[in-house]
Each structure stands twice: as C-alpha cells, then as structure tokens.
Design a protein around this motif. Sequence first.
Motif, PDB file in Angstrom:
ATOM      1  N   GLN A  65       0.832  -1.202   0.000  1.00 46.02           N
ATOM      2  CA  GLN A  65       0.000   0.000   0.000  1.00 46.02           C
ATOM      3  C   GLN A  65       0.872   1.260   0.000  1.00 46.02           C
ATOM      4  O   GLN A  65       0.541   2.253  -0.655  1.00 46.02           O
ATOM      5  N   ALA A  66       1.977   1.221   0.728  1.00 51.17           N
ATOM      6  CA  ALA A  66       2.892   2.368   0.772  1.00 51.17           C
ATOM      7  C   ALA A  66       3.492   2.625  -0.610  1.00 51.17           C
ATOM      8  O   ALA A  66       3.650   3.777  -1.021  1.00 51.17           O
ATOM      9  N   LYS A  67       3.825   1.553  -1.325  1.00 51.32           N
ATOM     10  CA  LYS A  67       4.348   1.728  -2.684  1.00 51.32           C
ATOM     11  C   LYS A  67       3.304   2.389  -3.573  1.00 51.32           C
ATOM     12  O   LYS A  67       3.629   3.256  -4.376  1.00 51.32           O
ATOM     13  N   GLY A  68       2.052   1.991  -3.417  1.00 44.75           N
ATOM     14  CA  GLY A  68       0.984   2.614  -4.193  1.00 44.75           C
ATOM     15  C   GLY A  68       0.864   4.099  -3.869  1.00 44.75           C
ATOM     16  O   GLY A  68       0.717   4.934  -4.766  1.00 44.75           O
ATOM     17  N   ALA A  69       0.931   4.413  -2.581  1.00 45.42           N
ATOM     18  CA  ALA A  69       0.860   5.818  -2.167  1.00 45.42           C
ATOM     19  C   ALA A  69       2.051   6.600  -2.727  1.00 45.42           C
ATOM     20  O   ALA A  69       1.912   7.748  -3.159  1.00 45.42           O
ATOM     21  N   MET A  70       3.217   5.960  -2.741  1.00 48.34           N
ATOM     22  CA  MET A  70       4.425   6.587  -3.274  1.00 48.34           C
ATOM     23  C   MET A  70       4.235   6.904  -4.759  1.00 48.34           C
ATOM     24  O   MET A  70       4.556   8.000  -5.224  1.00 48.34           O
ATOM     25  N   GLU A  71       3.666   5.940  -5.504  1.00 42.84           N
ATOM     26  CA  GLU A  71       3.439   6.129  -6.939  1.00 42.84           C
ATOM     27  C   GLU A  71       2.435   7.254  -7.199  1.00 42.84           C
ATOM     28  O   GLU A  71       2.545   7.966  -8.196  1.00 42.84           O
ATOM     29  N   ARG A  72       1.464   7.415  -6.305  1.00 41.99           N
ATOM     30  CA  ARG A  72       0.456   8.471  -6.450  1.00 41.99           C
ATOM     31  C   ARG A  72       0.968   9.821  -5.952  1.00 41.99           C
ATOM     32  O   ARG A  72       0.288  10.834  -6.104  1.00 41.99           O
ATOM     33  N   GLY A  73       2.129   9.815  -5.306  1.00 39.53           N
ATOM     34  CA  GLY A  73       2.664  11.055  -4.760  1.00 39.53           C
ATOM     35  C   GLY A  73       1.998  11.463  -3.459  1.00 39.53           C
ATOM     36  O   GLY A  73       2.083  12.615  -3.049  1.00 39.53           O
ATOM     37  N   ASP A  74       1.333  10.503  -2.808  1.00 39.85           N
ATOM     38  CA  ASP A  74       0.649  10.777  -1.535  1.00 39.85           C
ATOM     39  C   ASP A  74       1.648  10.551  -0.402  1.00 39.85           C
ATOM     40  O   ASP A  74       1.725   9.469   0.190  1.00 39.85           O
ATOM     41  N   ILE A  75       2.420  11.588  -0.116  1.00 37.77           N
ATOM     42  CA  ILE A  75       3.527  11.497   0.844  1.00 37.77           C
ATOM     43  C   ILE A  75       3.027  11.160   2.253  1.00 37.77           C
ATOM     44  O   ILE A  75       3.617  10.338   2.947  1.00 37.77           O
ATOM     45  N   ALA A  76       1.934  11.794   2.672  1.00 41.13           N
ATOM     46  CA  ALA A  76       1.410  11.550   4.027  1.00 41.13           C
ATOM     47  C   ALA A  76       0.981  10.095   4.189  1.00 41.13           C
ATOM     48  O   ALA A  76       1.322   9.445   5.183  1.00 41.13           O
ATOM     49  N   GLN A  77       0.248   9.586   3.218  1.00 40.74           N
ATOM     50  CA  GLN A  77      -0.220   8.193   3.277  1.00 40.74           C
ATOM     51  C   GLN A  77       0.959   7.230   3.245  1.00 40.74           C
ATOM     52  O   GLN A  77       0.989   6.246   3.978  1.00 40.74           O
ATOM     53  N   LYS A  78       1.949   7.519   2.393  1.00 38.41           N
ATOM     54  CA  LYS A  78       3.147   6.673   2.306  1.00 38.41           C
ATOM     55  C   LYS A  78       3.824   6.593   3.666  1.00 38.41           C
ATOM     56  O   LYS A  78       4.152   5.511   4.149  1.00 38.41           O
ATOM     57  N   GLY A  79       4.009   7.738   4.294  1.00 34.03           N
ATOM     58  CA  GLY A  79       4.674   7.772   5.598  1.00 34.03           C
ATOM     59  C   GLY A  79       3.889   7.019   6.660  1.00 34.03           C
ATOM     60  O   GLY A  79       4.464   6.281   7.464  1.00 34.03           O
ATOM     61  N   GLU A  80       2.576   7.190   6.643  1.00 34.47           N
ATOM     62  CA  GLU A  80       1.736   6.493   7.623  1.00 34.47           C
ATOM     63  C   GLU A  80       1.808   4.978   7.439  1.00 34.47           C
ATOM     64  O   GLU A  80       1.968   4.234   8.401  1.00 34.47           O
ATOM     65  N   LEU A  81       1.728   4.527   6.186  1.00 38.94           N
ATOM     66  CA  LEU A  81       1.762   3.085   5.912  1.00 38.94           C
ATOM     67  C   LEU A  81       3.126   2.475   6.211  1.00 38.94           C
ATOM     68  O   LEU A  81       3.208   1.369   6.761  1.00 38.94           O
ATOM     69  N   LEU A  82       4.201   3.186   5.864  1.00 37.64           N
ATOM     70  CA  LEU A  82       5.532   2.664   6.195  1.00 37.64           C
ATOM     71  C   LEU A  82       5.720   2.645   7.708  1.00 37.64           C
ATOM     72  O   LEU A  82       6.345   1.727   8.247  1.00 37.64           O
ATOM     73  N   GLY A  83       5.175   3.633   8.402  1.00 38.52           N
ATOM     74  CA  GLY A  83       5.218   3.634   9.864  1.00 38.52           C
ATOM     75  C   GLY A  83       4.516   2.411  10.443  1.00 38.52           C
ATOM     76  O   GLY A  83       5.013   1.785  11.381  1.00 38.52           O
ATOM     77  N   LYS A  84       3.376   2.056   9.861  1.00 37.71           N
ATOM     78  CA  LYS A  84       2.653   0.862  10.329  1.00 37.71           C
ATOM     79  C   LYS A  84       3.452  -0.408  10.041  1.00 37.71           C
ATOM     80  O   LYS A  84       3.496  -1.317  10.875  1.00 37.71           O
ATOM     81  N   ALA A  85       4.084  -0.474   8.865  1.00 35.12           N
ATOM     82  CA  ALA A  85       4.910  -1.643   8.532  1.00 35.12           C
ATOM     83  C   ALA A  85       6.081  -1.759   9.515  1.00 35.12           C
ATOM     84  O   ALA A  85       6.399  -2.856   9.991  1.00 35.12           O
ATOM     85  N   ILE A  86       6.690  -0.629   9.839  1.00 30.37           N
ATOM     86  CA  ILE A  86       7.801  -0.628  10.804  1.00 30.37           C
ATOM     87  C   ILE A  86       7.295  -1.074  12.177  1.00 30.37           C
ATOM     88  O   ILE A  86       7.944  -1.884  12.852  1.00 30.37           O
ATOM     89  N   ASP A  87       6.124  -0.582  12.579  1.00 28.58           N
ATOM     90  CA  ASP A  87       5.545  -0.997  13.868  1.00 28.58           C
ATOM     91  C   ASP A  87       5.325  -2.508  13.916  1.00 28.58           C
ATOM     92  O   ASP A  87       5.549  -3.149  14.945  1.00 28.58           O
ATOM     93  N   ILE A  88       4.880  -3.073  12.797  1.00 23.94           N
ATOM     94  CA  ILE A  88       4.659  -4.524  12.736  1.00 23.94           C
ATOM     95  C   ILE A  88       5.984  -5.259  12.894  1.00 23.94           C
ATOM     96  O   ILE A  88       6.088  -6.235  13.647  1.00 23.94           O
ATOM     97  N   ILE A  89       7.016  -4.781  12.218  1.00 21.50           N
ATOM     98  CA  ILE A  89       8.338  -5.423  12.326  1.00 21.50           C
ATOM     99  C   ILE A  89       8.869  -5.296  13.746  1.00 21.50           C
ATOM    100  O   ILE A  89       9.434  -6.250  14.292  1.00 21.50           O
ATOM    101  N   VAL A  90       8.665  -4.144  14.379  1.00 20.05           N
ATOM    102  CA  VAL A  90       9.056  -3.978  15.788  1.00 20.05           C
ATOM    103  C   VAL A  90       8.302  -4.997  16.647  1.00 20.05           C
ATOM    104  O   VAL A  90       8.889  -5.619  17.533  1.00 20.05           O
TER     105      VAL A  90
END
Length: 129
Positions: A41-66
């Motif tokens: 989903q973050a890659k999709g947001a990145m492709e759309r240029g949705d910086i806020a959504q990209k950051g939020e989704l990558l943050g969630k992915a990082i939280d899951i890895i933590v």
Amino acid sequence: MNPMRALRQYQKVNSHAQISEASPHRLVQMLMQGGLDRMAQAKGAMERGDIAQKGELLGKAIDIIVGLRQGLDEKKAEDPASIRQLDDLYEYMGSRLLQANLKNDPAIIDEVARLLITVKSGWDEIAPE
C-alpha cells in the motif's frame, strides 16, 4: 449508514474475531502478512505522490516489524543464535523502511518485502504446536 463505512466496520469486527481466536503461530503469520500489505500500500501511495499516506503506511509496517522483534524469545529457542540473527534481520528491515520513506525509494520497499516473504514462507512451513 454509508455502505463503505459498514464494510469497514464489518472488516474491523471480523479481524478482531480472527485475532481473538488465532493461535500464537497464526498471529505471527497475520502480522507478517499485515506488514507485506502495508508495504504494498505504501508503494501505491508513493506512486500516487501521496507522501502523508506513504509515511503512515511505512510507519505501520515498521511498527509490525518492531512487534515481530519484540515477540522473539531467545530463552525458548532451540537455537538462540538463530533468534539473534532474526532479530538483526528485523532491525535491518526497519532501518531500510525508514530509508525508503526518507529517499522515497520503492526499490528499498521491494527489498524488505522480499526479505519478509522469505521469513514468512519459512514460518508458514512450521506446523503450529
């Protein structure tokens, strides 16, 4: 009620039911899949240029890895060294996702996704106790 809102509410209730009934093994599988989903989903947001959504989704992915890192238990492992290696790998994945966010680089997300897929496929092969 808005149909999309109703669907989201159903999905939320359904996911809570799945979580409450899941074994620890299944919960780890669900976390790994959730991490992969957030990265996609973050890659999709990145492709759309949705910086806020990209950051939020990558943050969630990082939280899951933590969360996956925190779930490691060296004391219960037959091979504590392999747990330390997995911990190091999760740490690497988290730092790479931070870099992907800062550099806006989908290739880094792909790299981490491949690593997590490898770990998940091994986990999927382990029969739950």
